[in-house]
Design a protein around this motif. Structure first.
Motif, short mmCIF file in Angstrom:
data_model
loop_
_atom_site.label_atom_id
_atom_site.label_comp_id
_atom_site.label_asym_id
_atom_site.label_seq_id
_atom_site.Cartn_x
_atom_site.Cartn_y
_atom_site.Cartn_z
N PHE A 290 11.20 10.22 -11.43
CA PHE A 290 11.29 9.05 -10.54
C PHE A 290 12.44 8.22 -11.10
CE2 PHE A 290 9.69 5.67 -13.29
CZ PHE A 290 9.13 6.42 -14.32
N ASP A 291 12.85 7.20 -10.35
CA ASP A 291 14.01 6.45 -10.76
C ASP A 291 13.68 4.95 -10.68
OD1 ASP A 291 16.42 5.16 -10.90
OD2 ASP A 291 17.47 6.47 -9.49
N ILE A 292 13.76 4.29 -11.82
CA ILE A 292 13.37 2.86 -11.86
C ILE A 292 14.30 2.02 -10.97
CG2 ILE A 292 13.09 0.84 -13.36
CD1 ILE A 292 12.14 2.73 -15.58
N GLU A 293 15.59 2.35 -10.95
CA GLU A 293 16.53 1.57 -10.10
C GLU A 293 16.19 1.78 -8.62
OE1 GLU A 293 18.48 -0.83 -11.14
OE2 GLU A 293 17.67 -0.28 -13.10
N HIS A 294 15.85 3.03 -8.28
CA HIS A 294 15.42 3.31 -6.89
C HIS A 294 14.17 2.49 -6.56
CE1 HIS A 294 13.69 6.40 -3.83
NE2 HIS A 294 14.31 5.42 -3.21
N ALA A 295 13.23 2.48 -7.53
CA ALA A 295 11.98 1.72 -7.32
C ALA A 295 12.30 0.25 -7.06
CB ALA A 295 11.08 1.87 -8.55
N LYS A 296 13.22 -0.30 -7.85
CA LYS A 296 13.56 -1.72 -7.68
C LYS A 296 14.15 -1.98 -6.31
CE LYS A 296 14.63 -2.94 -12.45
NZ LYS A 296 15.75 -3.17 -13.33
N SER A 297 14.94 -1.01 -5.82
CA SER A 297 15.57 -1.19 -4.50
C SER A 297 14.51 -1.16 -3.39
CB SER A 297 16.64 -0.12 -4.26
OG SER A 297 16.01 1.12 -3.98
N LEU A 298 13.30 -0.70 -3.72
CA LEU A 298 12.23 -0.63 -2.70
C LEU A 298 11.31 -1.86 -2.76
CD1 LEU A 298 11.18 3.11 -3.33
CD2 LEU A 298 12.53 2.26 -1.41
N PHE A 299 11.50 -2.70 -3.78
CA PHE A 299 10.59 -3.84 -3.99
C PHE A 299 10.41 -4.68 -2.73
CE2 PHE A 299 10.66 -4.61 -8.90
CZ PHE A 299 10.06 -3.39 -9.08
N GLN A 300 11.54 -4.92 -2.04
CA GLN A 300 11.51 -5.81 -0.84
C GLN A 300 10.59 -5.27 0.24
OE1 GLN A 300 14.88 -7.62 0.89
NE2 GLN A 300 14.19 -9.23 -0.53
N GLN A 301 10.50 -3.94 0.28
CA GLN A 301 9.68 -3.32 1.35
C GLN A 301 8.19 -3.28 0.99
OE1 GLN A 301 10.91 0.53 2.92
NE2 GLN A 301 12.79 0.27 1.76
N ILE A 302 7.88 -3.61 -0.25
CA ILE A 302 6.46 -3.56 -0.67
C ILE A 302 5.79 -4.88 -0.28
CG2 ILE A 302 4.89 -3.32 -2.65
CD1 ILE A 302 7.20 -1.76 -4.06
N LYS A 303 4.86 -4.79 0.63
CA LYS A 303 4.19 -6.02 1.12
C LYS A 303 2.84 -6.16 0.41
CE LYS A 303 7.40 -6.60 4.24
NZ LYS A 303 8.61 -6.93 3.52
N ILE A 304 2.62 -7.33 -0.16
CA ILE A 304 1.35 -7.60 -0.86
C ILE A 304 0.63 -8.72 -0.11
CG2 ILE A 304 0.28 -8.24 -3.06
CD1 ILE A 304 2.92 -7.38 -4.43
N LYS A 305 -0.54 -8.42 0.38
CA LYS A 305 -1.27 -9.41 1.18
C LYS A 305 -2.65 -9.62 0.58
CE LYS A 305 -2.95 -9.22 5.46
NZ LYS A 305 -3.23 -8.41 6.60
N GLN A 306 -3.00 -10.86 0.36
CA GLN A 306 -4.37 -11.11 -0.14
C GLN A 306 -5.36 -10.90 1.00
OE1 GLN A 306 -4.66 -14.43 -2.68
NE2 GLN A 306 -6.86 -14.17 -3.01
N VAL A 307 -6.44 -10.19 0.72
CA VAL A 307 -7.42 -9.88 1.77
C VAL A 307 -8.52 -10.93 1.73
CG1 VAL A 307 -9.11 -8.14 2.55
CG2 VAL A 307 -6.98 -7.42 1.42
N GLU A 308 -8.81 -11.47 2.91
CA GLU A 308 -9.94 -12.39 3.00
C GLU A 308 -11.21 -11.56 2.91
OE1 GLU A 308 -9.97 -15.65 3.19
OE2 GLU A 308 -7.77 -15.73 3.14
N VAL A 309 -12.06 -11.85 1.95
CA VAL A 309 -13.29 -11.08 1.84
C VAL A 309 -14.38 -11.78 2.64
CG1 VAL A 309 -14.96 -10.04 0.25
CG2 VAL A 309 -12.59 -10.37 -0.45
N GLU A 310 -14.73 -11.14 3.76
CA GLU A 310 -15.78 -11.75 4.59
C GLU A 310 -17.14 -11.51 3.95
OE1 GLU A 310 -15.47 -10.25 8.53
OE2 GLU A 310 -13.30 -10.58 8.54
N GLN A 311 -18.01 -12.44 4.15
CA GLN A 311 -19.34 -12.35 3.54
C GLN A 311 -20.05 -11.05 3.91
OE1 GLN A 311 -19.17 -14.52 1.25
NE2 GLN A 311 -21.06 -13.60 0.50
N ASN A 312 -19.87 -10.61 5.19
CA ASN A 312 -20.60 -9.41 5.62
C ASN A 312 -20.02 -8.12 5.03
OD1 ASN A 312 -18.36 -9.10 7.10
ND2 ASN A 312 -19.32 -9.16 9.12
N ALA A 313 -18.81 -8.22 4.43
CA ALA A 313 -18.23 -7.04 3.78
C ALA A 313 -18.87 -6.82 2.40
CB ALA A 313 -16.73 -7.21 3.62
N LEU A 314 -19.57 -7.83 1.92
CA LEU A 314 -20.08 -7.76 0.55
C LEU A 314 -21.56 -7.41 0.49
CD1 LEU A 314 -18.41 -11.00 -0.81
CD2 LEU A 314 -17.51 -8.70 -0.80
N SER A 315 -22.20 -7.42 1.63
CA SER A 315 -23.67 -7.26 1.60
C SER A 315 -24.07 -5.87 1.13
CB SER A 315 -24.24 -7.51 2.97
OG SER A 315 -23.57 -6.71 3.90
#
Ligand code: TA6
Length: 315
Positions: A290-315
């Protein structure tokens, strides 16, 4: 220090066939090559690329030791593998064809580890591993290794109070969760091995696991992964890349993540390197590159979204 443990090491044999791999047809080999195999050894290789000092532990079969040592040497893996006399390190066959829809993997069973040699590994851990160290246990177990024996290993590591990361599946993954570790990375199928309540959705299952495990990653292949850490769950979208060989992508994820952990990088950086390097890996033909520089060039495309944990998902 970072230690990786590969209980069931392997030599990967990458075979490229002409056209599409087809049953009832003579599939002609275009070329073949040997590559490093075994998940912990792959993780060591990734950390080397990040300049993170590490030692690979585990076992090596005496019969084909020369080939294995040559591969380890070429990859610059620093290791203290314990030699098992009269045994052969398994071959794992990775078949690539022209279909561009992933590789086909056929894994060897491996060799049995004697009690004597297993004891050597335990005493190495007892003597050398310190609280500030990281130990990564990755890959399948050798044939006939029972869960009591595997638990003994995990407990020996846990006694040192180091950070314990596990990339396992099946009963071994179950055992790791039961004894309590700091990192796991099952995929969406492997998480079923944990037999969590079926009526709880994936997000709820992650939340449950994260109550006792610092980092829980559930990988979703080219779609990315979920990660649970502290009280938060994140959905991470992987960048789109042209897939050549997906074998080893999970190991690169783990190696890059642990390398960033060792560098005390913030969580977001750990995620971007892990996902970016893993995506870069699948564009390469062999199982390790793998290539670390290639990985860095992909950083912008990596989307990180916090998931809202609904109460009914935890039961
Ligand atoms: O993840 C890829 C890989 O490390 C290959 O190199 C191959 O040797 C295989 O996994 C071994 O997997 P296993 O789960 O049998 O330890």
């Amino acid at each position: 220090m970072i230690y990786t443990i590969t209980l069931n090491p392997a030599i990967d044999k990458i075979i490229e066939v002409d056209g599409h791999l087809t049953k009832k047809k003579t599939n002609r080999v275009r070329k073949h090559e040997y590559d490093l195999g075994g998940k912990g050894l792959h993780v060591s290789n990734v950390m080397n690329q990040f300049g993170v000092e590490n030692t690979a532990l585990g076992f090596i079969g005496e019969r084909n030791e020369r080939l294995m040592l040559k591969i380890l040497d070429e990859k610059g893996i620093h290791h203290q593998l314990i030699r098992e006399p009269d045994k052969e390190t398994r071959e794992c066959i990775v078949i690539l064809d022209d279909s561009k829809d992933g590789s086909t993997m056929i894994t060897g069973a491996g060799f049995e580890i004697s009690y004597e040699r297993f004891g050597k590994l335990l005493s190495f851990i007892q003597k050398k591993v310190q609280e500030e160290d990281v130990v990564v246990v990755a890959g399948s177990l050798p044939p006939d290794m029972c869960m009591t024996q595997f638990e003994q290993l995990l407990m020996q590591i846990k006694q040192t109070s180091c950070f314990l990361a596990c990339d396992l599946s099946g009963d071994a993954l179950k055992k790791a969760v039961e004894v309590g570790v700091d990192f796991i990375k099952p995929n969406q199928h492997e998480i079923q091995d944990l037999e969590l309540p079926k009526d709880v959705p994936l997000i709820g299952q992650l939340e449950q696991l994260a109550r006792n495990i610092q980092y829980v990653v559930v990988s979703l292949g080219e779609k990315g992964c979920y990660m649970a850490h502290k009280d938060s769950i994140y959905k991470i979208m992987a960048p789109a890349v042209e897939e050549v060989n997906d074998t080893g992508a999970g190991d690169v994820f783990v190696g890059a993540f642990i390398a960033q952990l060792a560098k005390r990088a913030p969580l977001e950086t750990m995620i971007r390197y892990a996902v970016g390097c893993s995506a870069s890996k699948v564009t390469h033909r062999n199982c390790t590159d793998f290539d670390i520089e290639h990985a860095k060039s992909l950083f912008q495309q990596i989307k990180i979204k916090q998931v809202e944990v609904e109460q009914n998902a935890l039961s």
